[in-house]
Design a protein around this motif. Structure first.
Motif, PDB file in Angstrom:
ATOM      1  N   HIS A   1     -84.230   5.044  26.134  1.00 39.37           N
ATOM      2  CA  HIS A   1     -84.439   5.397  27.540  1.00 39.37           C
ATOM      3  C   HIS A   1     -83.522   6.553  27.945  1.00 39.37           C
ATOM      4  O   HIS A   1     -83.932   7.462  28.693  1.00 39.37           O
ATOM      5  N   ALA A   2     -82.282   6.514  27.458  1.00 39.09           N
ATOM      6  CA  ALA A   2     -81.337   7.584  27.767  1.00 39.09           C
ATOM      7  C   ALA A   2     -81.800   8.901  27.160  1.00 39.09           C
ATOM      8  O   ALA A   2     -81.599   9.975  27.749  1.00 39.09           O
ATOM      9  N   ARG A   3     -82.411   8.814  26.014  1.00 35.64           N
ATOM     10  CA  ARG A   3     -82.952  10.033  25.384  1.00 35.64           C
ATOM     11  C   ARG A   3     -84.095  10.605  26.223  1.00 35.64           C
ATOM     12  O   ARG A   3     -84.200  11.824  26.409  1.00 35.64           O
TER      13      ARG A   3
ATOM     14  N   SER B   1     -86.150  14.636  30.156  1.00 30.70           N
ATOM     15  CA  SER B   1     -86.581  14.916  31.528  1.00 30.70           C
ATOM     16  C   SER B   1     -85.624  15.884  32.215  1.00 30.70           C
ATOM     17  O   SER B   1     -86.047  16.808  32.927  1.00 30.70           O
ATOM     18  N   LEU B   2     -84.326  15.693  31.973  1.00 32.31           N
ATOM     19  CA  LEU B   2     -83.317  16.566  32.561  1.00 32.31           C
ATOM     20  C   LEU B   2     -83.474  17.994  32.037  1.00 32.31           C
ATOM     21  O   LEU B   2     -83.397  18.966  32.808  1.00 32.31           O
TER      22      LEU B   2
ATOM     23  N   GLU C   1     -80.157  14.612  23.526  1.00 32.88           N
ATOM     24  CA  GLU C   1     -81.371  14.055  22.926  1.00 32.88           C
ATOM     25  C   GLU C   1     -81.115  13.616  21.489  1.00 32.88           C
ATOM     26  O   GLU C   1     -81.463  12.495  21.091  1.00 32.88           O
ATOM     27  N   GLN C   2     -80.488  14.504  20.707  1.00 31.38           N
ATOM     28  CA  GLN C   2     -80.246  14.195  19.309  1.00 31.38           C
ATOM     29  C   GLN C   2     -79.255  13.042  19.145  1.00 31.38           C
ATOM     30  O   GLN C   2     -79.445  12.152  18.301  1.00 31.38           O
ATOM     31  N   ALA C   3     -78.205  13.039  19.967  1.00 36.74           N
ATOM     32  CA  ALA C   3     -77.195  11.980  19.874  1.00 36.74           C
ATOM     33  C   ALA C   3     -77.800  10.624  20.224  1.00 36.74           C
ATOM     34  O   ALA C   3     -77.530   9.616  19.553  1.00 36.74           O
TER      35      ALA C   3
ATOM     36  N   ASN D   1     -71.806   9.393  26.107  1.00 36.33           N
ATOM     37  CA  ASN D   1     -71.755   8.950  27.502  1.00 36.33           C
ATOM     38  C   ASN D   1     -70.951   9.920  28.363  1.00 36.33           C
ATOM     39  O   ASN D   1     -71.302  10.191  29.518  1.00 36.33           O
ATOM     40  N   ALA D   2     -69.854  10.450  27.800  1.00 35.86           N
ATOM     41  CA  ALA D   2     -69.038  11.414  28.539  1.00 35.86           C
ATOM     42  C   ALA D   2     -69.840  12.691  28.799  1.00 35.86           C
ATOM     43  O   ALA D   2     -69.787  13.268  29.893  1.00 35.86           O
ATOM     44  N   LEU D   3     -70.580  13.137  27.788  1.00 37.07           N
ATOM     45  CA  LEU D   3     -71.401  14.344  27.949  1.00 37.07           C
ATOM     46  C   LEU D   3     -72.488  14.118  28.987  1.00 37.07           C
ATOM     47  O   LEU D   3     -72.765  14.998  29.814  1.00 37.07           O
TER      48      LEU D   3
END
Length: 243
Positions: free
Chosen positions: A169-171, A176-177, A204-206, A241-243
């Protein structure tokens, strides 16, 4: 000709034109491409026929495959020399050429992506053929005697599955961003956003690596090097998460 035209049109629309034969039951003759072009007049039907020929050609070539992007992509990929997977030149989706999973899934192996475990009895099986898991085959578990272990395995699976789902979901959020920033970048006064787009691509890759690391960790719990893998994964997750 009208009968042939109706017959061939129907076969093309039903995706059954390849290797079709004469409608007379005793005749096994197959209409040639030139004959079909001379009979079928509709450009739309001819376009469907050409797509059917292309699909058949790709299916017959062991070194060719379609892009597996679930969003849809009609690009044909060449397997030779790309090894584990290759990025589509049209949509940039990275496919896995070694298994039927629609996406390259490093660091998880192809066997990880097909190995399923029953939450009730802990029996391992292949989701493709539903047969018992053979590469590291284990006997059937006795459900009544393994209740506590099964419950632990189920909880462990849920934990890894939730983490994996979160990273997917984060990817999607990172994608989207990036799309949103790409549209803003078109504005005359805001063009120097390349570094933000690069950051989104890294995100995305991470997230992708973190998602499939959950699969890898789940199936390699007894591996002696897993402590190092888990530490590296945790470090990557904190930085992401920091990025």
């Amino acid at each position: 000709q009208p009968c042939w035209r109706e017959y061939l049109t129907t076969r093309i629309e039903q995706n059954m034109v390849v290797n079709c034969t004469c409608p007379i039951s005793e005749c096994r003759a197959q209409p040639t491409t030139a004959f079909i072009y001379s009979i079928v007049l509709s450009e739309e039907i001819i376009a469907k026929y050409e797509k059917a020929l292309l699909r058949r050609y790709v299916e017959c070539c062991s070194n060719l495959t379609w892009c597996t992007n679930p969003q849809g992509c009609d690009q044909i990929l060449l397997k030779d020399g790309l090894g584990y997977g290759g990025a589509c030149s049209k949509c940039s989706w990275i496919s896995c050429f070694n298994c039927n999973f629609p996406e390259a899934h490093y660091p998880a192996s192809c066997s990880h992506m097909s190995h399923m475990t029953c939450a009730k009895c802990n029996h391992g099986f292949c989701w493709r053929c539903l047969k018992p898991w053979r590469p590291n085959h284990k006997d059937y578990y006795n459900c009544s005697a393994m209740v506590s272990k099964a419950a632990w395995q189920e909880k462990r699976f849920q934990d890894y599955n939730e983490r994996c789902t979160f990273h997917h979901h984060a990817r999607e959020f990172a994608i989207s961003l990036r799309n949103s920033i790409s549209s803003i970048r078109e504005m005359p006064k805001i063009r120097n956003l390349t570094f933000v787009l690069d950051a989104c691509k890294v995100l995305e890759q991470a997230r992708k690596v973190l998602a499939y690391s959950c699969v890898y960790s789940y199936y390699n719990q007894d591996n002696e090097s897993m402590d190092i893998v888990e530490q590296q994964t945790e470090s990557l997750e904190l930085l992401t998460n920091a990025l």
